[in-house]
Write a protein that holds these residues in place. Structure first.
Motif, mmCIF file in Angstrom:
data_model
loop_
_atom_site.group_PDB
_atom_site.id
_atom_site.type_symbol
_atom_site.label_atom_id
_atom_site.label_comp_id
_atom_site.label_asym_id
_atom_site.label_seq_id
_atom_site.Cartn_x
_atom_site.Cartn_y
_atom_site.Cartn_z
ATOM 1 N N CYS A 32 0.824 -1.212 0.000
ATOM 2 C CA CYS A 32 0.000 0.000 0.000
ATOM 3 C C CYS A 32 0.856 1.260 0.000
ATOM 4 N N LYS A 35 1.714 1.731 -3.590
ATOM 5 C CA LYS A 35 0.532 2.216 -4.296
ATOM 6 C C LYS A 35 0.301 3.694 -3.984
ATOM 7 N N ILE A 59 -4.964 1.615 -9.580
ATOM 8 C CA ILE A 59 -3.666 1.445 -8.913
ATOM 9 C C ILE A 59 -3.871 0.783 -7.554
ATOM 10 N N ILE A 60 -4.831 1.277 -6.807
ATOM 11 C CA ILE A 60 -5.084 0.756 -5.465
ATOM 12 C C ILE A 60 -5.536 -0.700 -5.527
ATOM 13 N N GLY A 62 -5.217 -2.835 -8.058
ATOM 14 C CA GLY A 62 -4.344 -3.738 -8.793
ATOM 15 C C GLY A 62 -5.104 -4.472 -9.886
#
Length: 84
Positions: A32, A35, A59-60, A62
């Protein structure tokens, strides 16, 4: 406050938002944190806007373009935090 300190604090807060804030939790996991770095760079780049929410959510999460509802919420929260 130095630029480095401010960036460190920003990354910490962003990574906690991404990882999920819970009572007693003081640090985000390494994944995290990575990210958060990508999301913060994207969100604070030239001309940040809310159209970035889908990219940040991806992005968070995935995911490959289909982030889950929780990650959409985290992306929205993160953008609002960064816009203060």
């Amino acid at each position: 406050m130095s630029t480095t300190t401010a960036r460190t604090e920003l990354l910490h807060e962003a990574s906690m938002t991404i990882c999920g804030r819970r009572e007693g939790k003081t640090e985000a996991c390494t994944s995290c944190l990575r990210k958060a770095d990508a999301a913060v760079r994207l969100a604070t780049g030239p001309g940040p806007n809310t159209s970035l929410t889908p990219r940040i959510a991806d992005i968070i999460c995935g995911s490959a373009g289909d982030p889950c509802g929780d990650c959409w919420e985290k992306a929205t929260t993160l953008l609002l935090e960064l816009r203060r």
